[in-house]
Scaffold this active site. Structure first.
Site, short mmCIF file in Angstrom:
data_model
loop_
_atom_site.label_atom_id
_atom_site.label_comp_id
_atom_site.label_asym_id
_atom_site.label_seq_id
_atom_site.Cartn_x
_atom_site.Cartn_y
_atom_site.Cartn_z
N GLU A 60 -3.44 -66.47 65.27
CA GLU A 60 -3.52 -66.66 66.75
C GLU A 60 -2.80 -65.54 67.49
O GLU A 60 -3.27 -65.18 68.58
CB GLU A 60 -2.95 -68.02 67.13
CG GLU A 60 -3.72 -69.20 66.59
CD GLU A 60 -3.58 -69.38 65.07
OE1 GLU A 60 -2.50 -69.05 64.55
OE2 GLU A 60 -4.54 -69.80 64.42
N ASP A 64 -5.30 -77.28 60.88
CA ASP A 64 -4.47 -78.33 60.28
C ASP A 64 -4.73 -79.72 60.87
O ASP A 64 -3.97 -80.21 61.71
CB ASP A 64 -2.99 -77.97 60.46
CG ASP A 64 -2.65 -76.67 59.78
OD1 ASP A 64 -3.47 -76.20 58.96
OD2 ASP A 64 -1.58 -76.10 60.07
N ASP A 83 -5.34 -66.48 57.83
CA ASP A 83 -4.70 -67.63 58.45
C ASP A 83 -3.67 -67.15 59.48
O ASP A 83 -3.36 -65.96 59.56
CB ASP A 83 -4.02 -68.45 57.34
CG ASP A 83 -3.50 -69.78 57.86
OD1 ASP A 83 -4.01 -70.27 58.88
OD2 ASP A 83 -2.57 -70.32 57.22
#
Ligand code: GLC
Length: 748
Positions: free
Chosen positions: A346, A454, A343
């Site tokens: 980025e 999300d 997770d």
């Protein structure tokens, strides 16, 4: 400077570089070119595209394309004709046809998925300019920032601004289904996952301790709701230190995992790239010792705040760092963790000390200005939200060249997922890995599966996800899914039912929600909601034989598990707009209900008659209205296909099944190669699998059913095959014992 290369039969890569500069190679494409072409030959091979155009007469026969250098890089402009759609563009919000919007490729932790959002977590810049007469696929291979204006400023222009010293543009001159196969040939086939990946997954940020994890598992079993995996979010860690356990809350992870395993439940653990920068923590200390972290331009360590507070970020551009990082997964594997959820890659960054200082200064100004400060206050909020740390740090590639992070940002998540995949494979070479990522780049399918991040518990997001997963599939990312029930905000019972009904047809089927939101496990609402959610999950488990086969086909590079209608019927323009329904394999089309208080929906059925899998009636194709009270999931079977199902179980016990039910809608001939194996190892590579070709033919004398002799040495269970074949002359039923030798019967 432009150079042209041919790949495969009809894929052309245009390599563009600024004079005297060399662009960075992403590693997305594994295949080597067949030959270099000179410009004239290349131009000649462009079918329906003409380079150096945009001036003079425009023709319906081709799209003019122009590439010019700009101050920051390049701009590519492609003319669009009125009848052309621009389908895909990966993880971007909006309809599947992206015309009329602006999208940015710059991987961003963006929890707000509203329609105006231009960036999300992934860069998957693969799109198809499509009209019934002609389809051309494109892949912009570029690790830095790019911006796609798809007929927004000028209605008939697609303008791509590419920042940097160069880029590669791959162009695919063939039917979209072939393009997808070529994308796999270039960037690798999707992972072949263990069977339990296809089961139902339950998650929440966070099931905070051992007891709550075990309680959740027991609820599933007591209520007889199938479940294959529970996900551990960040709170299993000690102070969010990656690869550690919080011993107060999880005193004995191995025995917890053993207990879950006895219930048939696997555990997936989250892994974040931010390494808590604190002395005495070995991952951090080793990273420093090995020089594994990203740095500032002046060589000082780059540190920024994420969940653990001040953290360092592994430089995944570097092979040595990737193999160093990959080894840590073994710590979790040793405890029995079966899968990983990479997770925040980025990478997401909350603050740096500099950005905090800037915010403090702005807030001080706010105080000085007294009451007329709404504008400034708004700036603080948006500054915090949209801070771009891309220019704050650098990464170093294998040849020692240092890159500003902004220039290679879009492959950070890709390379983290790669490190994880390679690490897990080397620690556990016998088992097929389960590896999720949030951030991605083309080629990710060979390392990880992708979920969409999300979203929110809103009806609008349910529709948005139906489109997103299709758009992502067009980039060759086969195994996708979204947080079922919605991550942020409070879910309602009705929304959970409808979302689960959609999720039951997604490759990755996981219910996940954020901390502080209303609970959304299947039983969190009323009994009726629980019954309907369970019904959808049971339907999923009954589809496993079919899903496992199409998953294997995707892993063989044949196609993605789910596909937009526009990919299958590009010659039918109506499919370009029917993006709220999709194909699952080649037999099923699902049209999820995504509106509140809905009793039905419009469905488009391309290419003739379909079998309604709810009423089992054959219906005319075209535009129809389907009644769908809360209990009903509109889904249909394509003509001349077979669907293999089984009885639902509490968890996926293996990649092979007991009694099978074969539903066919056969007017002429249908076949299906049912694939089975042990469900989790690589033994299939040495022949331990079973492929049974089922062939059903509508002959003059009746329905002929053939089960061809089995290929492969895997031993299937003793079982019955029950056929229900529908066609214009009614229902034809047969029940035959399965055997490796196969059989053939005629049903009147
Ligand atoms: C990120 C993830 C989300 C997770 C949360 C806490 O927002 O996208 O799925 O629950 O972090 O780890």
């Amino acid at each position: 400077m432009k150079r042209f290369f041919r790949y495969l039969d009809s894929v052309i890569k245009m390599e563009v570089e600024r004079e005297g500069k060399t662009k960075f190679k992403t590693d997305s494409v594994l295949a080597a070119p067949v030959e270099e072409l000179d410009t004239d030959v290349a131009n000649h091979l462009f079918q329906g595209l003409r380079l150096h155009g945009l001036e003079g007469s425009s023709s319906q026969d081709f799209n003019e394309m122009e590439i010019v250098e700009t101050t920051d890089g390049f701009s590519i402009t492609i003319e669009l004709h009125d009848d052309q759609a621009v389908l895909g563009l990966g993880q971007t919000i909006g309809p599947l046809n992206k015309r009329g919007g602006v999208y940015e490729m710059y991987n961003t932790d963006e929890p707000d998925h509203s329609p105006s959002k231009r960036r999300l977590y992934s860069t998957l810049p693969i799109f198809y300019i499509s009209s019934p007469e002609r389809q051309i696929g494109f892949f912009l291979d570029h690790p830095g920032y790019s911006r796609f204006d798809v007929g927004f400023e000028i209605r008939d222009r697609l303008k791509i601004d590419v920042e940097g010293d160069g880029f590669d543009l791959f162009m695919f001159f063939e039917k979209p289904e072939e393009t997808l196969r070529d994308i796999f040939k270039l960037t690798g086939n999707p992972l072949f996952l263990p069977i339990w990946s296809l089961g139902y997954h339950q998650s929440r940020w966070s099931y905070e301790d051992e007891k709550s994890v075990l309680d959740i598992a027991k609820e599933f079993r007591d209520r007889k709701i199938p479940c294959d995996a529970i996900h551990l979010d960040i709170d299993y860690m000690d102070e969010y230190k990656v690869f550690t356990w919080n011993r107060d809350r999880f005193p004995d992870p191995s025995s917890m995992i053993d207990e879950l395993s006895r219930m048939g439940i696997k555990v997936v653990a989250i892994v974040d790239p931010g390494v808590k920068a604190v002395d005495g923590y070995d991952v951090y200390e080793d990273g420093i010792k090995n020089d594994s972290f990203c740095k500032r331009e002046d060589g000082r360590p780059f540190k920024a705040a994420v969940w653990p507070g001040e953290s360092s970020f592994p430089d995944f551009l570097n092979t040595a760092t990737r193999s160093w990082w990959g080894k840590y997964y073994d710590r979790l594997l040793k405890k029995g963790i079966a899968g990983f959820w990479n997770d925040m890659n980025e990478p997401a960054i909350f603050y740096t000390s500099e950005s905090l200082k800037e915010l403090r200064q702005m807030s001080a100004e706010l105080e000085d200005r007294g009451i007329e400060t709404e504008f400034l206050f708004g700036r603080i909020i948006s500054k915090k939200k949209y801070f771009d740390y891309g220019n704050d740090f650098t990464q170093r590639d294998d040849s020692g060249i240092v890159h500003l992070h902004r220039k290679v940002r879009n492959i950070y998540g890709f390379n983290m997922a790669r490190a994880a995949y390679e690490g897990i494979r080397s620690c556990e070479p016998e088992r097929r890995p389960f590896n999720i990522t949030r951030s991605s780049y083309p080629g990710i399918q060979r390392y990880a599966i992708l979920w969409t991040g999300d979203n929110d518990s809103q009806w609008e997001h349910l529709l948005s996800e139906i489109r997103l997963v299709q758009s992502i599939s067009l980039a060759g990312v086969s195994f996708t899914g979204c947080d079922v029930g919605g991550f942020g905000g409070d879910c309602s019972g009705e929304l959970l039912v409808r979302w689960t009904q959609f999720g039951a047809f997604l490759p990755f089927f996981r219910n996940h929600s954020a901390i502080g939101t209303r609970k959304q496990e299947p039983w969190a609402f009323d009994e009726e909601v629980e019954r309907l959610v369970k019904k959808a999950i049971d339907l999923r488990y009954s589809l496993l034989p079919y899903l496992y086969t199409i998953h294997k086909q995707s892993a063989d590079g044949e196609t993605t598990m789910i596909r937009p209608l526009a990919l299958v019927w590009p010659q039918d323009r109506e499919t370009y707009y029917a993006d709220d329904q999709f194909m699952v394999g080649s037999a099923i089309m699902v049209a999820p209900v995504y509106q509140r208080n809905s009793e039905g929906r419009h469905v488009y059925l391309p290419g003739g008659e379909w079998l309604d899998l709810n009423s089992k009636s054959i219906i005319e194709g075209g535009h129809i209205w389907v009644s769908a009270p809360l209990e009903t999931i509109p889904h249909f079977q394509r003509r001349d296909t077979l669907l293999v199902t089984t009885a639902s179980t509490q968890y996926a016990e293996g990649g092979s099944w007991g009694d099978l039910h074969i539903t066919g809608f056969v007017e002429e001939r249908a076949e299906f190669d049912l694939y089975e194996d042990d469900g989790f190892t690589y033994a299939y590579e040495t022949g331990e699998y079973s492929i049974k070709k089922l062939v059903v033919t509508n002959t003059h004398d009746g329905i002929r059913i053939e089960v061809r002799p089995q290929k492969g040495t895997f031993i299937c269970k003793e079982r019955m095959l029950s056929f229900k074949i529908y066609n214009g002359s009614g229902l034809h039923e047969a029940k035959i014992p399965d055997s490796p030798a196969g059989c053939e019967i005629l049903v009147e």
